[in-house]
Design an enzyme around this catalytic site. Structure first.
Site, short mmCIF file in Angstrom:
data_model
loop_
_atom_site.label_atom_id
_atom_site.label_comp_id
_atom_site.label_asym_id
_atom_site.label_seq_id
_atom_site.Cartn_x
_atom_site.Cartn_y
_atom_site.Cartn_z
N HIS A 19 47.40 45.49 47.09
CA HIS A 19 48.45 45.51 46.30
C HIS A 19 49.93 46.67 46.63
O HIS A 19 50.73 46.48 45.46
CB HIS A 19 47.75 46.51 44.33
CG HIS A 19 46.54 45.41 44.08
ND1 HIS A 19 45.72 46.35 43.86
CD2 HIS A 19 46.72 44.46 43.36
CE1 HIS A 19 44.74 45.28 43.36
NE2 HIS A 19 45.28 44.00 43.10
N LYS A 43 36.82 41.26 32.32
CA LYS A 43 36.00 41.15 32.95
C LYS A 43 35.92 42.84 32.55
O LYS A 43 36.70 43.63 32.69
CB LYS A 43 36.34 41.57 34.48
CG LYS A 43 37.53 41.08 34.77
CD LYS A 43 38.37 40.93 35.98
CE LYS A 43 40.09 40.43 36.15
NZ LYS A 43 40.30 40.20 37.68
N ARG A 92 47.84 35.51 48.21
CA ARG A 92 46.92 35.53 49.14
C ARG A 92 46.32 34.50 50.07
O ARG A 92 47.02 33.98 51.06
CB ARG A 92 45.63 36.04 48.74
CG ARG A 92 45.72 38.04 48.87
CD ARG A 92 44.69 37.77 47.84
NE ARG A 92 44.43 37.75 46.23
CZ ARG A 92 44.11 38.57 45.99
NH1 ARG A 92 42.94 39.25 45.81
NH2 ARG A 92 43.90 37.84 44.11
N SER A 130 39.68 43.35 44.17
CA SER A 130 39.72 44.61 44.17
C SER A 130 37.68 44.60 43.58
O SER A 130 37.20 44.39 43.78
CB SER A 130 39.75 44.15 42.38
OG SER A 130 41.60 45.21 42.88
N1 LIG Z 1 45.30 41.65 48.77
C1 LIG Z 1 46.18 40.89 48.26
N2 LIG Z 1 47.54 41.00 48.66
C2 LIG Z 1 48.72 40.11 47.92
N3 LIG Z 1 48.42 40.00 46.78
C3 LIG Z 1 47.01 40.20 45.93
C4 LIG Z 1 45.73 40.65 46.77
N4 LIG Z 1 45.21 41.41 46.11
C5 LIG Z 1 46.22 41.16 44.16
N5 LIG Z 1 46.84 40.79 44.42
C6 LIG Z 1 47.94 40.33 43.67
O1 LIG Z 1 48.08 41.34 42.92
C7 LIG Z 1 48.58 40.35 41.76
C8 LIG Z 1 47.32 41.33 40.70
O2 LIG Z 1 45.80 40.99 41.17
P1 LIG Z 1 44.67 41.50 40.45
O3 LIG Z 1 44.35 43.16 39.50
O4 LIG Z 1 43.90 40.34 39.74
O5 LIG Z 1 44.15 42.12 41.59
P2 LIG Z 1 42.78 41.32 42.84
O6 LIG Z 1 42.39 41.80 44.09
O7 LIG Z 1 42.55 40.00 42.67
O8 LIG Z 1 41.06 41.56 41.49
P3 LIG Z 1 40.17 41.06 41.24
O9 LIG Z 1 39.45 40.98 42.68
O10 LIG Z 1 39.80 41.92 39.73
O11 LIG Z 1 40.93 39.66 40.45
C9 LIG Z 1 48.09 39.37 41.38
O12 LIG Z 1 49.51 38.99 41.45
C10 LIG Z 1 46.97 38.85 42.67
O13 LIG Z 1 47.17 37.96 43.45
MG LIG Z 2 42.63 39.04 40.59
#
Ligand SMILES: Nc1ncnc2c1ncn2[C@@H]1O[C@H](COP(=O)(O)OP(=O)(O)OP(=O)(O)O)[C@@H](O)[C@H]1O
Ligand SMILES: [Mg+2]
Length: 162
Positions: A19, A43, A92, A130
């Site tokens: 993020h 969730k 990703r 996450s």
């Molecule tokens: N490692 C990462 N690299 C690039 N973009 C990311 C990454 N992790 C999350 N994102 C993007 O950040 C935004 C917010 O995602 P979100 O809050 O769902 O995070 P997440 O890490 O995917 O959490 P969860 O595992 O709970 O779904 C989305 O556009 C997601 O694709």
């Molecule tokens: Mg996500």
């Protein structure tokens, strides 16, 4: 020239270095970027929204054009209310694509004047989520380098207090 304002929505439960990578890319591209933390994700979150916001504010304290806020309801309505022209999302892998395409096109249908912009993180973060951080941590694995220090500290504190 009107200010270029972007909104980066997510649950951030917790904020990961993936993020952070996307947010800092956004901060270089736009005049201002708002990290919009979803208040009530389906969730049930590990961290209450206040704590998620607090951690993100600490991480982005050195970056005056990064703001941290909360939102509820339709993202496009929030973006419009803030005067943002852009929604930033991270991609990703191919696995993100289908859901993200669906969201982007639906949001465009709801508010054609808000554009979704996708960015790829550094390769090291392409497998990071996450959910995975929480899983690894719960099983006793090291999450060093995957999340900001403040997040790691809070995870350990939570584990101690139960
Ligand atoms: N490692 C990462 N690299 C690039 N973009 C990311 C990454 N992790 C999350 N994102 C993007 O950040 C935004 C917010 O995602 P979100 O809050 O769902 O995070 P997440 O890490 O995917 O959490 P969860 O595992 O709970 O779904 C989305 O556009 C997601 O694709
Ligand atoms: Mg996500």
């Amino acid at each position: 020239m009107p200010e270029r304002l972007a909104v980066y929505p997510g649950t951030f439960d917790p904020l990961t270095n993936g993020h952070v990578d996307i947010i800092l890319r956004g901060a270089r591209l736009f005049d201002r970027i708002i990290v919009a933390t979803l208040i009530n994700p389906e969730k049930s979150p590990l961290f209450p929204v206040e704590e998620r916001v607090e951690m993100a504010r600490q991480v982005f304290e050195p970056y005056p054009n990064v703001e941290v806020d909360t939102f509820d309801g339709l993202l496009v309505d929030y973006a419009r209310r803030k005067g943002a022209q852009v929604i930033v999302r991270g991609l990703r892998a191919v696995s993100d694509f289908e859901y993200e395409l669906q969201m982007a096109l639906m949001n465009r249908r709801l508010h054609p004047d808000v554009e979704t912009v996708f960015m790829m993180p550094a390769e090291a973060y392409t497998y990071l989520s996450s959910r995975l951080v929480k899983e690894i941590f719960a099983l006793g694995g090291s999450i060093a380098g995957l999340v900001p220090e403040v997040v790691e500290t809070r995870l350990h504190a939570k584990q101690r207090t139960g």
